[in-house]
Design an enzyme around this catalytic site. Sequence first.
Site, PDB file in Angstrom:
ATOM      1  N   HIS A  23       0.903  -1.191  -0.104  1.00  0.00           N
ATOM      2  CA  HIS A  23      -0.031   0.163   0.145  1.00  0.00           C
ATOM      3  C   HIS A  23       0.762   1.321  -0.005  1.00  0.00           C
ATOM      4  CE1 HIS A  23       0.421  -0.233   4.407  1.00  0.00           C
ATOM      5  NE2 HIS A  23       0.228   1.184   4.264  1.00  0.00           N
ATOM      6  N   SER A  27       4.647   2.498   8.092  1.00  0.00           N
ATOM      7  CA  SER A  27       4.394   1.241   7.040  1.00  0.00           C
ATOM      8  C   SER A  27       5.243   0.855   6.363  1.00  0.00           C
ATOM      9  CB  SER A  27       3.103   1.685   6.332  1.00  0.00           C
ATOM     10  OG  SER A  27       2.036   2.093   7.045  1.00  0.00           O
ATOM     11  N   ASP A  80       0.174  -7.451   1.321  1.00  0.00           N
ATOM     12  CA  ASP A  80       0.584  -6.269   1.541  1.00  0.00           C
ATOM     13  C   ASP A  80       2.081  -6.006   1.706  1.00  0.00           C
ATOM     14  OD1 ASP A  80       0.294  -3.431   1.671  1.00  0.00           O
ATOM     15  OD2 ASP A  80       0.067  -3.180   3.903  1.00  0.00           O
TER      16      ASP A  80
END
EC number: 3.4.21.107
Length: 468
Positions: A107, A210, A137
């Site tokens: 992402h 992230s 992911d």
Amino acid sequence: MLKRLGWSVFLVFLWGHAAYAQLPDFTEMVKRNGVAVVNISTTQKASPEASNLPPEQQLPEGLPPEMEEFFKHFFNGPGGDYIPRDTQSLGSGFIISSDGYVLTNHHVVKDADEIVVKLTDRRELVAKLVGSDARTDVALLKVEAKDLPTVTIGSPEKLQVGEWVLAIGSPFGFEQSVTAGIVSAKGRSLPGGNYVPFIQTDVAINPGNSGGPLFNMNGEVVGINSQIYSRTGGFMGLSFAIPMDVVSNVVDQIKTKGKVSRGWLGVQIQDVTRELAESFGMKRPHGALVAKVVPGSPAEKADIQIGDIITEFNGHEIETSGELPPMVGMTPIDEKAEIKLIRQGETMTVPIQIGLLPEQEEKLADIGNKGQIKSDNKLGIIVTEPTAEQREALEVTKNGVLVQNVGKGPAKEAGIQPGDVILRIQSTAIKNVADFNKAVKNLPEGKPIALLVQRRGNPIFLALKIGK
């Protein structure tokens, strides 16, 4: 008195010193590994047709021409001409090989036109996306460089709940930020993450973290920080990381095959609740309850049936349904496996050959309210037989009755909703309204009953109890 007080102060000092000595010191670990953690920035080129404004500030339809021109002039500049603006975002990553392979989240780099990796020595290198996998992911990048510092990969299987862990990343763009905490849980299943047994921690993770690494106390990366649970958008004590054994499997497939393939049984499953366990004659709730078997799937060929409860996969016990998909997904295609299950109170072992997970699209049902037929009032619901169009929308090829209305009673308490299609009551398949009424009429009172319903294309077991 003073002497006793002095001893008390001394003992408190010793206790405090001992407690301090037991706290971990992360300084050497950060010095050794921080150089391999990178900042990742992406740019997505704006199209001329796109609007500068966020969705909540889009111009409403039906404005008079003069008002539309005024707003365009106000937001876009003199003349009201559109000024295209690129979209930028930030994330984290880490180097896994000295020749320039970098890991981050899918992402973080999704739909990016340009990816720039910023090293701790201030170099900025344009990265190429080697491949990514939305289901886990995970994304693999490559930069053209040599002799880069790297991290050491550890084993998440050895990680224990309560163990100290550390994260390095770029929350809100603040590079090389370090946060620490403990492992809160392992094997967490999250919505949309069926193939990832997440590591849950209380390490402070925020937007920008992230894709960054999660280290154990040996300085080894055991996961990629991926998600947080938050009602505010900021850290609230629940962070989730993708285990490195899952990541390594994805990376190996991207490098060798250019894509990620997963093992597949062809079943839809759910947890066994206390009420369902009682209805199936189980001593305690555990395992994965099969709510649907896909036609032509490995499960159908192995004679796995709706209502079976899978309790082991290749010798690994299944406590909750979320534990099964990651195990199956990481099993090589066409490999033989063994499944232990409970069927109508009997335990059996079923051999199965793992298939390839197909790409599937979800469909939403559009349900009408025609031809209502009242059922037995014991459940308090109104059902009808679905039309051909409704069956197609609901992905129900045959059998079942469509719930049109739910009144006060056991069905409502069990969570049955209008639009559900009731397929089975206990072990009885429901073909039509007559079958339904007959089955409901004979239901015992005061005992949990298992109902299989189809809801928005997905099967689910519900347990209800008819009061005495």
